[in-house]
Design a protein around this motif. Structure first.
Motif, PDB file in Angstrom:
ATOM      1  N   PHE A 204       0.834  -1.201   0.000  1.00 10.19           N
ATOM      2  CA  PHE A 204       0.000   0.000   0.000  1.00 10.19           C
ATOM      3  C   PHE A 204       0.872   1.256   0.000  1.00 10.19           C
ATOM      4  CE2 PHE A 204      -3.201  -2.760   2.445  1.00 10.19           C
ATOM      5  CZ  PHE A 204      -3.771  -3.206   1.272  1.00 10.19           C
ATOM      6  N   TYR A 205       1.925   1.220   0.793  1.00  8.57           N
ATOM      7  CA  TYR A 205       2.826   2.377   0.834  1.00  8.57           C
ATOM      8  C   TYR A 205       3.538   2.564  -0.500  1.00  8.57           C
ATOM      9  CZ  TYR A 205       6.947   5.204   1.665  1.00  8.57           C
ATOM     10  OH  TYR A 205       7.920   6.161   1.551  1.00  8.57           O
ATOM     11  N   ILE A 206       3.884   1.477  -1.159  1.00  6.25           N
ATOM     12  CA  ILE A 206       4.564   1.573  -2.456  1.00  6.25           C
ATOM     13  C   ILE A 206       3.678   2.295  -3.462  1.00  6.25           C
ATOM     14  CG2 ILE A 206       5.428   0.210  -4.408  1.00  6.25           C
ATOM     15  CD1 ILE A 206       6.457  -1.818  -2.354  1.00  6.25           C
ATOM     16  N   PHE A 207       2.370   2.013  -3.455  1.00  8.29           N
ATOM     17  CA  PHE A 207       1.449   2.709  -4.360  1.00  8.29           C
ATOM     18  C   PHE A 207       1.255   4.162  -3.940  1.00  8.29           C
ATOM     19  CE2 PHE A 207      -0.087  -1.704  -5.178  1.00  8.29           C
ATOM     20  CZ  PHE A 207       0.197  -1.721  -6.524  1.00  8.29           C
ATOM     21  N   VAL A 208       1.084   4.392  -2.640  1.00  6.79           N
ATOM     22  CA  VAL A 208       0.915   5.757  -2.151  1.00  6.79           C
ATOM     23  C   VAL A 208       2.150   6.590  -2.467  1.00  6.79           C
ATOM     24  CG1 VAL A 208       0.781   7.139  -0.035  1.00  6.79           C
ATOM     25  CG2 VAL A 208      -0.779   5.213  -0.352  1.00  6.79           C
ATOM     26  N   ASN A 209       3.313   5.990  -2.278  1.00  4.80           N
ATOM     27  CA  ASN A 209       4.556   6.721  -2.507  1.00  4.80           C
ATOM     28  C   ASN A 209       4.745   7.078  -3.982  1.00  4.80           C
ATOM     29  OD1 ASN A 209       7.146   7.729  -1.478  1.00  4.80           O
ATOM     30  ND2 ASN A 209       8.028   6.125  -2.741  1.00  4.80           N
ATOM     31  N   LEU A 210       4.200   6.263  -4.881  1.00  3.28           N
ATOM     32  CA  LEU A 210       4.273   6.592  -6.308  1.00  3.28           C
ATOM     33  C   LEU A 210       3.561   7.906  -6.589  1.00  3.28           C
ATOM     34  CD1 LEU A 210       4.880   5.891  -9.301  1.00  3.28           C
ATOM     35  CD2 LEU A 210       2.669   4.712  -9.341  1.00  3.28           C
ATOM     36  N   ILE A 211       2.343   8.061  -6.062  1.00  2.00           N
ATOM     37  CA  ILE A 211       1.594   9.304  -6.282  1.00  2.00           C
ATOM     38  C   ILE A 211       2.254  10.460  -5.546  1.00  2.00           C
ATOM     39  CG2 ILE A 211      -0.669  10.387  -6.147  1.00  2.00           C
ATOM     40  CD1 ILE A 211      -0.477   7.976  -8.031  1.00  2.00           C
ATOM     41  N   LYS A 229       9.566   0.101  -8.159  1.00  2.01           N
ATOM     42  CA  LYS A 229       8.960  -0.663  -7.070  1.00  2.01           C
ATOM     43  C   LYS A 229       7.523  -1.055  -7.397  1.00  2.01           C
ATOM     44  CE  LYS A 229      11.731   1.308  -3.295  1.00  2.01           C
ATOM     45  NZ  LYS A 229      11.700   2.121  -2.047  1.00  2.01           N
ATOM     46  N   VAL A 230       6.776  -0.108  -7.979  1.00  2.00           N
ATOM     47  CA  VAL A 230       5.386  -0.397  -8.330  1.00  2.00           C
ATOM     48  C   VAL A 230       5.318  -1.473  -9.416  1.00  2.00           C
ATOM     49  CG1 VAL A 230       3.334   0.567  -9.430  1.00  2.00           C
ATOM     50  CG2 VAL A 230       4.456   1.819  -7.593  1.00  2.00           C
ATOM     51  N   THR A 235       3.706  -6.795 -10.921  1.00  2.00           N
ATOM     52  CA  THR A 235       4.037  -8.088 -11.528  1.00  2.00           C
ATOM     53  C   THR A 235       3.744  -9.231 -10.567  1.00  2.00           C
ATOM     54  OG1 THR A 235       5.789  -7.060 -12.858  1.00  2.00           O
ATOM     55  CG2 THR A 235       5.864  -9.452 -12.595  1.00  2.00           C
ATOM     56  N   ILE A 236       4.119  -9.051  -9.303  1.00  2.00           N
ATOM     57  CA  ILE A 236       3.877 -10.096  -8.297  1.00  2.00           C
ATOM     58  C   ILE A 236       2.388 -10.362  -8.139  1.00  2.00           C
ATOM     59  CG2 ILE A 236       4.042 -10.652  -5.840  1.00  2.00           C
ATOM     60  CD1 ILE A 236       6.742  -9.156  -5.832  1.00  2.00           C
ATOM     61  N   PHE A 237       1.600  -9.304  -7.988  1.00  2.00           N
ATOM     62  CA  PHE A 237       0.169  -9.487  -7.755  1.00  2.00           C
ATOM     63  C   PHE A 237      -0.554 -10.001  -8.997  1.00  2.00           C
ATOM     64  CE2 PHE A 237       0.720  -7.033  -3.860  1.00  2.00           C
ATOM     65  CZ  PHE A 237      -0.170  -7.663  -3.027  1.00  2.00           C
TER      66      PHE A 237
END
Length: 256
Positions: A204-211, A229-230, A235-237
């Motif tokens: 969740f932080y990886i997605f938030v940090n992208l924005i 990172k995103v 890819t994993i999910f």
């Protein structure tokens, strides 16, 4: 039944339209009120964190907006998508609708609210001094990567709930706890060093940090790292969701 890409896109389009019409019943005010809900959340929480808890940092209001709104999009998408195999069972069986199309339509609905809310926030904040033309190119990229990642998470949540019916009850509680374990209203450097790796591995932080890297603290180095990172998380999910779906889809359809 094998579907053509054109039929699949047609299903996604009409499912999205039908969902929006059912949600707001053709009333513009319903859409406006729903779009204002994230703004009200943002206004109240930013007041608490900034004025009462006095979290001091440069341009905190934009920092918080760049974190809270994607978090609300993540939360809404996962919750409304987790039970699609139950709520849309008759549509899937009767009309041979691809479950993937239903999940995408749910995520698109949440994504529209996310974009509208962001437009309001950026207008209210007047963007910021670091906003430049490069943002017109990287914002669509960031939003697309966010959408793809949350879609794969949402479909995985729907699959898991079809297998274990308690997922739809556990998920809201898990997300409520995850809000505090995700650096949304505070920067990652506030976290003690011995816990930082755990927080940085939080998807969740990886997605938030992208924005956040796109709108608040953009630099080519930090943005490229956030995108990398995103891409890894996506890819994993996507692979995990694809594998579980291939293994369990027959069992899921038999239960319907």
């Amino acid at each position: 039944m094998r579907q053509t890409p054109r039929l699949f896109c047609y299903q996604v389009y009409w499912l999205t339209i039908m969902q929006i019409r059912a949600q707001y019943r053709g009333a513009l005010s319903g859409f406006v009120i729903t779009s204002l809900n994230p703004l009200l959340n943002y206004g109240m929480q930013s007041f608490v964190f900034f004025h009462i808890l006095k979290i001091q940092m440069h341009n905190y209001l934009l920092f918080f907006a760049a974190s809270l709104l994607p978090w609300l999009f993540i939360k809404q998408s996962l919750i409304i998508s987790s039970s699609v195999f139950e709520t849309c069972k008759e549509i899937i069986v009767t009309y041979h609708i691809n479950p993937l199309a239903i999940v995408i339509s749910r995520v698109i609905e949440a994504f529209i609210t996310f974009i509208v809310s962001y437009m309001f926030i950026l207008l209210l904040l007047g963007f910021n001094s670091s906003f430049s033309f490069i943002h017109f190119f990287i914002i669509p990229i960031s939003f697309f990567l966010l959408f793809m990642g949350i879609f794969s998470m949402a479909f995985l949540a729907a699959i898991l709930n079809a297998i274990w019916r308690d997922v739809k009850f556990i998920l809201p509680m898990f997300l409520s706890l995850s809000f505090w374990a995700t650096p949304v209203f505070y920067p990652i450097h506030f976290v003690p060093e011995k816990f930082q790796l755990f927080f940085e591995l939080n998807p969740f932080y990886i997605f938030v940090n992208l924005i956040r890297s796109t709108l608040y603290s953009y630099s080519s180095a930090t943005y490229e790292l956030a995108v990398m990172k995103v891409l890894i998380v996506n890819t994993i999910f996507i692979l995990l969701t694809f594998i579980i779906w291939r293994q369990k889809r027959n069992d899921i359809f038999l239960r319907m």
